[in-house]
Motif scaffolding. Structure first.
Motif, short mmCIF file in Angstrom:
data_model
loop_
_atom_site.label_atom_id
_atom_site.label_comp_id
_atom_site.label_asym_id
_atom_site.label_seq_id
_atom_site.Cartn_x
_atom_site.Cartn_y
_atom_site.Cartn_z
N TYR A 105 -30.11 -43.14 91.23
CA TYR A 105 -31.19 -43.93 90.63
C TYR A 105 -30.94 -44.11 89.13
CZ TYR A 105 -35.80 -45.66 89.48
OH TYR A 105 -36.82 -46.45 89.04
N VAL A 106 -30.64 -43.01 88.45
CA VAL A 106 -30.37 -43.08 87.01
C VAL A 106 -29.15 -43.96 86.75
CG1 VAL A 106 -29.63 -41.71 85.01
CG2 VAL A 106 -31.50 -40.89 86.47
N LEU A 109 -30.18 -47.55 86.76
CA LEU A 109 -30.86 -47.92 85.51
C LEU A 109 -29.86 -48.16 84.39
CD1 LEU A 109 -33.91 -45.45 85.28
CD2 LEU A 109 -33.86 -47.76 86.23
N LEU A 110 -28.87 -47.28 84.30
CA LEU A 110 -27.88 -47.38 83.23
C LEU A 110 -27.01 -48.63 83.41
CD1 LEU A 110 -26.77 -43.63 82.98
CD2 LEU A 110 -28.30 -44.85 81.41
N ALA A 113 -29.00 -51.52 82.27
CA ALA A 113 -29.01 -51.63 80.81
C ALA A 113 -27.71 -52.27 80.33
CB ALA A 113 -29.20 -50.25 80.18
#
Lengths: 251, 251
Positions: A105-106, A109-110, A113
């Motif tokens: 999940y992280v 997100l990265l 970005a």
């Protein structure tokens, strides 16, 4: 020194025999290369969870001095890929499904970005390279050529990374890599044979990401990348719970 | 050894005289503590951008052996807070406004993920502690007591971190900290005197985050945290471009 060495007690996890290490050539980024090698072997499952790692032994096997191995191990420890089971004992971390799910999940997100940062900066040349990679992705998907699907996807992603031009973010994304190249190939192969419609979804996601970047729409580029990556998490987790198959090994 | 020592060539950046280092006591997490100390001094601007750092000298000043300093410096280097300007020269990194903005953006995403993970796990006890912190935040805001605003905010955030229970994510968030405690206090003080309506927005954001966590709404908790943090980026950047004021120093 022989070109291939083995780590004692690291040899049982696969039928193919002892784990091979290629001694590394000296260079300025020796720590980076030791780190990359160990990370890949962990992500590929060749250094399985719970495996004990000796810095001294790894230095001998890789043909380097203790410092780069020490530095690489500290980084792996900080990233949670290696943990201390005793005052002098380091082991490969065991991920729970929960921790893997959260890590992916992280990572999504990265990567989102990264696409956001790329949106304002990508050049015409970068966009042309992405269009070319997308064409190759379409051909490879039509031909069910998993290796070419992966290679084209990598080229597509590399242009986003280059345009984002953010080393910090790159390091963070790298630190969330838990799936090595061989497992990734296995995953794409499974997709091609088991669920053909996933190939079309995968293509459409790439088309949408490229369209957002072409339009310079940072919000949309981020949203598309995050959504695309989140949609793959369940498949990836299913793959990670299966043992990795080595090419050419019948089971 | 004297309790306070100075780093040669690190003393010119402030009128308050040489930079003070408290030698650290030995402990199992010595690297962590050296890392934390250096990170704080960088975030506070006490080790300013461009400052040259000698591992050997820092070890002497902190009263520790070279290894924990070496390990801490590798971590700071990996996080981009320290860079190599020559084969044996490490310096404090210089952030551009672009890189700071992007870092704060990534930090907002990571803190949002933390709130998401906390939503499914926070206990009644955790929620009660957050309500209490919110009450203190309301009183401190009404009384224009910046130190209490900060302390209550920290307690509020700490409950989210504890409930999320994700060490990897915690490490990543820590690696995006560029604003030290003194600068944070300065920022909250400025908010209280220059723009009083920001205090009310700040309170409302905390109420909304708590409501989402109480309802177990992971999407909303994440969205609220990200939005709250993104809204603060411009203010934070404005603060970072101003020199830090030391308490009691008239300029």
């Amino acid at each position: 020194m022989s070109l291939v060495a083995t780590v004692e007690g690291m040899a049982e996890q696969d039928a193919d025999g002892p784990l091979a290490f290629e001694p590394l050539a000296r260079s300025e980024t020796l720590t980076e290369r030791v780190y990359g090698t160990l990370r890949e072997k962990i992500a590929a499952g060749q250094l399985p969870p719970g495996q004990r790692l000796s810095e001294r032994r790894l230095a001998v096997l890789l043909g380097v001095s203790p410092t780069p191995v020490h530095d690489a191990m500290r980084r792996l420890e900080q990233e949670g890929l290696v943990y201390r089971s005793g005052p002098r004992t380091l082991r490969v971390a065991e991920h729970s499904e929960r921790s893997l799910r959260e890590l992916l999940y992280v990572r999504a997100l990265l990567r989102g970005a990264e696409a956001r940062f790329a949106a304002g900066r990508i050049t015409e040349r970068g966009l042309a390279a992405m269009r070319e990679a997308l064409n190759e992705l379409e051909s490879a998907t039509a031909e069910s050529a998993p290796e070419d699907v992966l290679a084209a996807g990598r080229r597509f992603d590399a242009e986003i990374t280059a345009a984002a031009d953010n080393e910090r973010l790159q390091t963070m994304i790298e630190s969330t890599t838990v799936i090595g190249p061989a497992r990734r190939l296995q995953s794409v192969t499974a997709m091609a044979t088991v669920a053909r419609d996933i190939g079309e979804k995968h293509l459409q996601a790439h088309r949408d990401i490229l369209a957002a970047l072409t339009a310079g729409d940072a919000d949309e580029a981020e949203r598309q990348v995050v959504q695309h990556m989140l949609s793959a998490i369940d498949l990836q987790l299913a793959q990670l719970t299966e043992p990795e198959r080595t090419e050419g090994t019948a089971r």
